[in-house]
Scaffold this motif. Sequence first.
Motif, PDB file in Angstrom:
ATOM      1  N   GLY A  72       0.815  -1.203   0.000  1.00  0.00           N
ATOM      2  CA  GLY A  72       0.000   0.000   0.000  1.00  0.00           C
ATOM      3  C   GLY A  72       0.849   1.254   0.000  1.00  0.00           C
ATOM      4  N   ARG A  76       0.964   3.986  -3.127  1.00  0.00           N
ATOM      5  CA  ARG A  76       0.655   5.408  -2.857  1.00  0.00           C
ATOM      6  C   ARG A  76       1.877   6.286  -3.122  1.00  0.00           C
ATOM      7  NH1 ARG A  76      -1.997   3.224   1.510  1.00  0.00           N
ATOM      8  NH2 ARG A  76      -0.259   3.779   2.883  1.00  0.00           N
ATOM      9  N   ALA A 105      -4.498  -6.486   1.796  1.00  0.00           N
ATOM     10  CA  ALA A 105      -5.521  -5.479   2.100  1.00  0.00           C
ATOM     11  C   ALA A 105      -5.004  -4.047   1.963  1.00  0.00           C
ATOM     12  CB  ALA A 105      -6.050  -5.717   3.514  1.00  0.00           C
ATOM     13  N   LYS A 106      -3.763  -3.798   2.389  1.00  0.00           N
ATOM     14  CA  LYS A 106      -3.235  -2.429   2.317  1.00  0.00           C
ATOM     15  C   LYS A 106      -3.012  -2.008   0.865  1.00  0.00           C
ATOM     16  CE  LYS A 106      -1.135  -2.385   6.896  1.00  0.00           C
ATOM     17  NZ  LYS A 106       0.132  -2.394   7.664  1.00  0.00           N
ATOM     18  N   LYS A 108      -4.704  -3.192  -1.664  1.00  0.00           N
ATOM     19  CA  LYS A 108      -6.060  -3.002  -2.197  1.00  0.00           C
ATOM     20  C   LYS A 108      -6.603  -1.628  -1.808  1.00  0.00           C
ATOM     21  CE  LYS A 108      -9.708  -5.007  -0.210  1.00  0.00           C
ATOM     22  NZ  LYS A 108     -10.697  -6.064   0.161  1.00  0.00           N
ATOM     23  N   GLY A 109      -6.359  -1.225  -0.556  1.00  0.00           N
ATOM     24  CA  GLY A 109      -6.807   0.095  -0.093  1.00  0.00           C
ATOM     25  C   GLY A 109      -6.163   1.219  -0.882  1.00  0.00           C
ATOM     26  N   ARG A 112      -7.816   1.434  -4.351  1.00  0.00           N
ATOM     27  CA  ARG A 112      -9.136   2.083  -4.263  1.00  0.00           C
ATOM     28  C   ARG A 112      -9.009   3.558  -3.908  1.00  0.00           C
ATOM     29  NH1 ARG A 112     -13.485  -2.325  -1.870  1.00  0.00           N
ATOM     30  NH2 ARG A 112     -12.992  -3.956  -3.394  1.00  0.00           N
ATOM     31  N   GLY A 113      -7.980   3.888  -3.108  1.00  0.00           N
ATOM     32  CA  GLY A 113      -7.740   5.283  -2.740  1.00  0.00           C
ATOM     33  C   GLY A 113      -7.408   6.140  -3.955  1.00  0.00           C
ATOM     34  N   THR A 121      -7.460  -9.933  -4.915  1.00  0.00           N
ATOM     35  CA  THR A 121      -6.506  -9.700  -3.833  1.00  0.00           C
ATOM     36  C   THR A 121      -6.067 -11.038  -3.272  1.00  0.00           C
ATOM     37  OG1 THR A 121      -7.638  -7.640  -3.254  1.00  0.00           O
ATOM     38  CG2 THR A 121      -6.159  -8.552  -1.593  1.00  0.00           C
TER      39      THR A 121
END
Length: 275
Positions: A72, A76, A105-106, A108-109, A112-113, A121
Amino acid sequence: MHDEQQPLTGFTVGVTAERKAEEIGGLLSRRGARVLYGAAMHTVPLPEDGELASATSEVLSAPVDIAIAITGVGFRGWLEAAEANGVRDRLVEHLRSATLLARGAKAKGAIRGAGLLEEWTSPAEESAEVLDHLLARGVSGARIVLQVHGDPMLRFQSELRDAGAEVVPVTVYRWTDPLDLPALDDLIDAVLAGEVDALPFTSAPAATNLLNRADRTGRGGRFRELLREKVLIACVGPVTAAPIAAAGLPYVMPDRARTGALVRLVAEELPKLGR
């Protein structure tokens, strides 16, 4: 007998972290330890990283079939660096037509962010599972963008290429030798002199570069011997521990991958071992 409030009195702990050095050193000092600092690596700041900018340009040079977010913070960070270079919106639109996969999960976040949507995933949050998923679906002729974070994932890349894919790796965080190499050499010398009782690690690159530096300066054999026999090695989590395990060195690991838990573990284990 050690003070309950300062169980590390009389012990010396080496800190190899760069970013968290002061935090870790402060926690250790409050528990009575003498702290030696020797950052083992330096993280290249994203907006200044020409290699990352070049990789982004390569991604944008042709359509992408599959894009994989491994971490994640890495995904980012990539978009933040693209924004600093004025191509974030273009990059997000470019990835919109790709099949997006997330390692966990991170990741994936982060997808989506960015206003994107992942197709799949990894349930186990493991790179090996992502690779198996890709090979099972077939990747021949596909152009795959792989966001990597520190570990270059060379085997992952080669297996995809062997299966017929074009792979464009995007290394978001890159590590180099530390800015203060003499401090790292002094820390290695302190271990060789028998002055260091414990080495906590919070990142795999720091562990890797510490061992590599000892090897490159002709001190590797004796250094590993002392780490094996005289020094408590503590790793914050399994990713950090991987290069230590690969070197055949013993280590301990806290139940939770947190800096505070790592320091508490050192404070619990070191007094048991004595000097």
